[in-house]
Design an enzyme around this catalytic site. Sequence first.
Site, PDB file in Angstrom:
ATOM      1  CE  LYS A  22     -36.311 -50.294  18.440  1.00 60.89           C
ATOM      2  NZ  LYS A  22     -35.004 -50.747  18.763  1.00 60.89           N
ATOM      3  CG  ASN A  23     -35.957 -51.754  22.290  1.00 60.38           C
ATOM      4  OD1 ASN A  23     -35.482 -52.163  21.107  1.00 60.38           O
ATOM      5  ND2 ASN A  23     -35.203 -50.761  22.758  1.00 60.38           N
ATOM      6  CB  CYS A 116     -28.383 -48.534  15.919  1.00 63.09           C
ATOM      7  SG  CYS A 116     -30.191 -47.847  15.640  1.00 63.09           S
ATOM      8  NE  ARG A 121     -26.094 -51.791  20.055  1.00 70.54           N
ATOM      9  CZ  ARG A 121     -27.332 -51.599  19.913  1.00 70.54           C
ATOM     10  NH1 ARG A 121     -27.594 -51.426  18.612  1.00 70.54           N
ATOM     11  NH2 ARG A 121     -28.166 -51.665  20.583  1.00 70.54           N
ATOM     12  CG  ASP A 307     -32.971 -46.006  23.907  1.00 64.89           C
ATOM     13  OD1 ASP A 307     -32.314 -46.452  22.779  1.00 64.89           O
ATOM     14  OD2 ASP A 307     -32.937 -46.569  25.086  1.00 64.89           O
ATOM     15  NE  ARG A 421     -33.397 -50.456  12.035  1.00 65.01           N
ATOM     16  CZ  ARG A 421     -31.997 -50.097  13.167  1.00 65.01           C
ATOM     17  NH1 ARG A 421     -31.354 -49.103  12.864  1.00 65.01           N
ATOM     18  NH2 ARG A 421     -32.124 -50.750  14.333  1.00 65.01           N
TER      19      ARG A 421
HETATM   20  N1  EPU Z   1     -21.691 -54.032  25.700  1.00 62.95           N
HETATM   21  C1  EPU Z   1     -20.393 -54.582  25.612  1.00 62.95           C
HETATM   22  N2  EPU Z   1     -20.547 -55.926  25.405  1.00 62.95           N
HETATM   23  C2  EPU Z   1     -21.753 -56.701  25.774  1.00 62.95           C
HETATM   24  C3  EPU Z   1     -22.737 -55.867  25.936  1.00 62.95           C
HETATM   25  C4  EPU Z   1     -22.814 -54.707  26.100  1.00 62.95           C
HETATM   26  O1  EPU Z   1     -19.333 -54.073  25.214  1.00 62.95           O
HETATM   27  O2  EPU Z   1     -21.651 -57.801  25.548  1.00 62.95           O
HETATM   28  C5  EPU Z   1     -21.718 -52.527  25.730  1.00 62.95           C
HETATM   29  C6  EPU Z   1     -22.598 -51.882  24.506  1.00 62.95           C
HETATM   30  O3  EPU Z   1     -21.509 -51.616  23.265  1.00 62.95           O
HETATM   31  C7  EPU Z   1     -23.177 -50.349  24.995  1.00 62.95           C
HETATM   32  C8  EPU Z   1     -23.289 -50.828  26.500  1.00 62.95           C
HETATM   33  O4  EPU Z   1     -22.317 -52.051  26.925  1.00 62.95           O
HETATM   34  O5  EPU Z   1     -21.995 -49.729  24.923  1.00 62.95           O
HETATM   35  C9  EPU Z   1     -24.633 -51.180  27.009  1.00 62.95           C
HETATM   36  O6  EPU Z   1     -25.203 -52.235  26.025  1.00 62.95           O
HETATM   37  P1  EPU Z   1     -26.603 -53.172  26.115  1.00 62.95           P
HETATM   38  O7  EPU Z   1     -26.011 -54.387  26.043  1.00 62.95           O
HETATM   39  O8  EPU Z   1     -26.887 -52.716  27.601  1.00 62.95           O
HETATM   40  O9  EPU Z   1     -27.320 -52.459  25.200  1.00 62.95           O
HETATM   41  P2  EPU Z   1     -28.157 -53.045  24.186  1.00 62.95           P
HETATM   42  O10 EPU Z   1     -28.818 -54.279  24.818  1.00 62.95           O
HETATM   43  O11 EPU Z   1     -27.241 -53.305  22.749  1.00 62.95           O
HETATM   44  C10 EPU Z   1     -30.456 -52.148  24.244  1.00 62.95           C
HETATM   45  C11 EPU Z   1     -31.421 -51.654  23.375  1.00 62.95           C
HETATM   46  C12 EPU Z   1     -30.973 -50.133  23.055  1.00 62.95           C
HETATM   47  C13 EPU Z   1     -30.804 -49.551  24.481  1.00 62.95           C
HETATM   48  C14 EPU Z   1     -29.899 -49.989  25.281  1.00 62.95           C
HETATM   49  C15 EPU Z   1     -29.784 -49.458  26.759  1.00 62.95           C
HETATM   50  C16 EPU Z   1     -32.556 -53.461  22.322  1.00 62.95           C
HETATM   51  C17 EPU Z   1     -32.797 -54.238  20.901  1.00 62.95           C
HETATM   52  N3  EPU Z   1     -31.659 -52.205  22.373  1.00 62.95           N
HETATM   53  O12 EPU Z   1     -29.265 -52.167  23.854  1.00 62.95           O
HETATM   54  O13 EPU Z   1     -31.865 -49.700  22.338  1.00 62.95           O
HETATM   55  O14 EPU Z   1     -30.370 -48.138  24.051  1.00 62.95           O
HETATM   56  O15 EPU Z   1     -30.295 -51.414  25.593  1.00 62.95           O
HETATM   57  O16 EPU Z   1     -31.052 -49.618  27.289  1.00 62.95           O
HETATM   58  O17 EPU Z   1     -33.149 -53.553  23.273  1.00 62.95           O
HETATM   59  C18 EPU Z   1     -32.840 -48.432  20.280  1.00 62.95           C
HETATM   60  O18 EPU Z   1     -34.018 -48.577  20.679  1.00 62.95           O
HETATM   61  O19 EPU Z   1     -32.799 -47.435  19.503  1.00 62.95           O
HETATM   62  C19 EPU Z   1     -31.897 -48.831  21.107  1.00 62.95           C
HETATM   63  C20 EPU Z   1     -30.349 -48.810  20.752  1.00 62.95           C
END
Ligand code: EPU
Length: 444
Positions: A22-23, A116, A121, A307, A421
Amino acid sequence: MEKFIITGGTPLRGELTLTGAKNVALKVLSAALLTNEELILHNVPILTDVFAMLELLQTLGVHSRWDGHTVIIKNSGVKNTRVPLDIGARLRTSSMVVGPLLARYGEAIIPNPGGCRLGARPIDRHMDALTSMGAHILYHSDDGYFYLTAKKLTGATIQFVKNTHTGTETIILAAVLAKGTTILKNAAEEVEIDGLIELLTAMGARIFRSAPREITIEGVSSLHGAEYTVMPDRNEEVTFAIAAAMTGGEIVIRQSQRTELHAFLEKLSEAGATYEEIDETTTRYRCSVRPRATDVTTSIHPGFMTDWQAPWAVFMTQSKGISTIHETVFESRFSYVAELKKMGAAISFFGPNVSNPETFYNFNWKDHVNGYHQAIKITGPTTLHNAILEMTDLRAGATLVLAALVADGESYIHGIEQVDRGYENIDKRLKDLGAKIKRTKEDA
Ligand code: EPU
């Protein structure tokens, strides 16, 4: 609206082939905006999040069709640069169209992305990086939209303050058509990002992992169509491996991604479960002993992924002793705990001793909700019993399914659109492994 009715207690046995990640799929779809030629994407998982992403792209002018698990997608000319609020609010990756829209059309209007709800976030790291590349950004708090414009995105050296997985991908998608070279420092290393890099490279982009946690992108003037296969989903592998171990069964996983699961496999062995490497892409998982308690701290790549902690918690309810899980990536990812407690799980929150939380945690410490603890203690083994449960997010949803599979009696799980999802046909695939699981309509 549908629900699952699950009767627990059956060891899961059999074979399963992983679906596409998915990701990765959600991100490579955005790449269609970068060219007017066709992309042919194979092994795309059939998920509601993927449908939502395609619907979003359609509103911008990108048309697609399915052929089995292949999506053929083509930008037929962008007429609109505004992401609709209803789709944006459903989907984390809705903001990832921002780079291609800015690079090719000079503007993007995106709502604060949903997906989620794992704490605040925010996307401040993405926005700061785009500003360094010359984007002008206005956030309107009255409608929750970011208004971005850029005459021409230009390459820049960008240092992410902390790891960001989709932030790294967002900037790669912006930089491939920018003028000059972009160097991303402290770039995320999750393997899903390399999936996106592989597709973009096949489209003619110039992207290199130039040093540990550093990515260099040399902007090019145009990109072309490409054919690409999405890698199998390692998060799905973890979920099914835990299902095998926890129910005392045995599952053989095809298209296995175990080379990307070091941290998980290490913990699995520590807990007493086994994995057998049948061949390069086939792995057998089982656990024939009472599992042992473990301590897990989630972290960015190559650590134990955030995850995986929710399903791991269910496994630890079956282990002997006291286990702990310390979540360091997201600030609020224990929504499943209240539900597991309804089933008799002995789980309590505690505040681990962290000397400098601002630097230790991956989330912005200022977003931390006062009094919310980042760690749980699980005392096991517990015989879980049936309950009426509610899914609140994707991984928490899969976790409740696992809990019901090991519990005594018949559990009802509502809110199953959360698990749809991110897991294709989870009920059918579990049924094929012997699970007693039924999907039925919610009563009107
Ligand atoms: N964060 C900030 N500011 C930002 C970006 C991130 O504060 O500008 C914080 C986030 O709130 C979080 C942490 O930094 O607390 C890490 O965030 P990151 O950006 O690395 O995560 P993400 O990109 O929002 C993706 C995956 C997640 C997975 C994480 C960690 C996708 C669509 N989502 O989220 O997957 O857990 O990276 O690898 O790729 C899932 O598949 O269920 C899922 C949540």
